[in-house]
Motif scaffolding. Structure first.
Motif, PDB file in Angstrom:
ATOM      1  N   GLN A  32       1.744   0.363   6.481  1.00  0.00           N
ATOM      2  CA  GLN A  32       1.830   1.385   5.628  1.00  0.00           C
ATOM      3  C   GLN A  32       1.274   1.165   4.340  1.00  0.00           C
ATOM      4  O   GLN A  32       0.533   1.790   3.522  1.00  0.00           O
ATOM      5  CB  GLN A  32       3.629   1.525   4.967  1.00  0.00           C
ATOM      6  CG  GLN A  32       3.699   2.709   4.199  1.00  0.00           C
ATOM      7  CD  GLN A  32       3.588   4.085   4.510  1.00  0.00           C
ATOM      8  OE1 GLN A  32       3.409   4.130   5.952  1.00  0.00           O
ATOM      9  NE2 GLN A  32       3.282   5.021   3.657  1.00  0.00           N
ATOM     10  N   GLN A  68      -1.555   3.443   2.485  1.00  0.00           N
ATOM     11  CA  GLN A  68      -1.378   3.596   0.805  1.00  0.00           C
ATOM     12  C   GLN A  68      -2.679   2.900  -0.109  1.00  0.00           C
ATOM     13  O   GLN A  68      -3.341   3.960  -0.854  1.00  0.00           O
ATOM     14  CB  GLN A  68      -0.510   3.118   0.303  1.00  0.00           C
ATOM     15  CG  GLN A  68       0.942   3.785   0.868  1.00  0.00           C
ATOM     16  CD  GLN A  68       2.278   2.915   0.658  1.00  0.00           C
ATOM     17  OE1 GLN A  68       2.104   1.775  -0.131  1.00  0.00           O
ATOM     18  NE2 GLN A  68       3.464   3.586   0.896  1.00  0.00           N
ATOM     19  N   GLU A  80      -0.838   8.979   0.863  1.00  0.00           N
ATOM     20  CA  GLU A  80      -0.975   8.269   2.228  1.00  0.00           C
ATOM     21  C   GLU A  80      -2.136   8.973   2.850  1.00  0.00           C
ATOM     22  O   GLU A  80      -2.529  10.213   2.891  1.00  0.00           O
ATOM     23  CB  GLU A  80       0.251   8.698   3.198  1.00  0.00           C
ATOM     24  CG  GLU A  80       0.303   8.225   4.299  1.00  0.00           C
ATOM     25  CD  GLU A  80       1.645   8.550   5.196  1.00  0.00           C
ATOM     26  OE1 GLU A  80       1.706   8.746   6.673  1.00  0.00           O
ATOM     27  OE2 GLU A  80       2.641   8.976   4.407  1.00  0.00           O
TER      28      GLU A  80
END
Length: 260
Positions: free
Chosen positions: A31, A35, A144
């Motif tokens: 993640q 990001q 994202e």
């Protein structure tokens, strides 16, 4: 040469992104990688559209017969709207960090809670879209990276934007998707899922793109999608397939940018 985000990806982990319109990674990535890549792309997009000129300037424009003026600094903002109502007279709205007020013919009027919310949100919404992509680095914004896609054979980077509840406004649960040109970082398309007034899906196509005092502005053709059948993430595919219905035109007129 086309700008690539491969360098930043390789600097974090070795990954391979899918290049289909589904925009799904072929291998699992962290993640943090997603990001960081989204942040890099948003920074490039803001820089291309105006960068440091934004916080030094004030803008004004006419939208659907109403004059808007906006000053947006790092920690403060002032948005104004003026127009003539055939029944009530001269309407003046102002939204700042301290709240919203409405004046009619120079006199401040009391508002119900619903009126206060509706008027403030409508003013904020018009200015928000006019300023895009400036604002996508606000503290409440969560980003994202969704991968590289193409629309009409043009390579694009696809980014999802959501908002934290704290500082995200009344519509913090809305979801936005942005498509920026992979070569220039110019914002080409945007879409959003909103929940007020029974909700809906919108997809906007940029047009009449022009610079005023080094800030890039765009008009949009606004399309709608059926939120009961589709998700906001597939509106690019539906647009390319001609499955979205044109809803309205978003045109900014008489744009003026004032620098100190």
């Amino acid at each position: 040469m086309r700008r690539s985000v491969g360098i930043i990806l390789l600097g974090i982990s070795v990954v391979t992104w899918g290049c289909t319109n589904k925009s799904q990674p072929q291998q699992e990535v962290s993640q943090e990688t997603v990001q960081d890549t989204a942040q890099y792309l948003v920074d490039q997009m803001i820089a291309y559209h105006g960068g440091d000129v934004y916080p030094q300037s004030s803008i004004s424009f006419v939208f659907r017969g109403r004059r808007y003026e906006a000053v947006k600094r790092k920690d403060t903002f002032t948005y104004q709207r003026r127009y003539a109502d055939s029944v009530k007279g001269e309407i003046y709205d102002v939204l700042t960090n301290d709240g919203f007020i409405r004046k009619i013919n120079g006199e401040e009027v009391s508002l119900t809670e619903k009126q206060y919310t509706n008027y403030a949100n409508s003013l904020n919404s018009v200015v928000y879209f006019a300023y895009l992509p400036y604002g996508l680095n606000d503290p409440a914004v969560k980003k994202e990276y969704l991968g590289e896609v193409s629309i009409h054979d043009r390579p694009l980077e696809k980014i999802k934007v959501t908002f934290s509840q704290e500082g995200g406004g009344d519509d913090y649960d809305d979801v936005y998707v942005y498509w920026l040109d992979a070569e220039t970082s110019q914002l080409r398309y945007l879409a959003y899922l909103f929940h007020v007034n029974d909700g809906g899906l919108r997809f906007r196509v940029g047009k009449n793109i022009r610079r005023v005092e080094n800030i890039l502005f765009a008009d949009y053709t606004n399309y709608k999608g059926d939120m009961n059948q589709y998700s906001v993430y597939e509106l690019d595919r539906l647009f390319e397939e001609g499955k979205l219905d044109s809803l309205s035109q978003i045109n900014l007129e008489n744009i003026q940018v004032s620098l100190p």
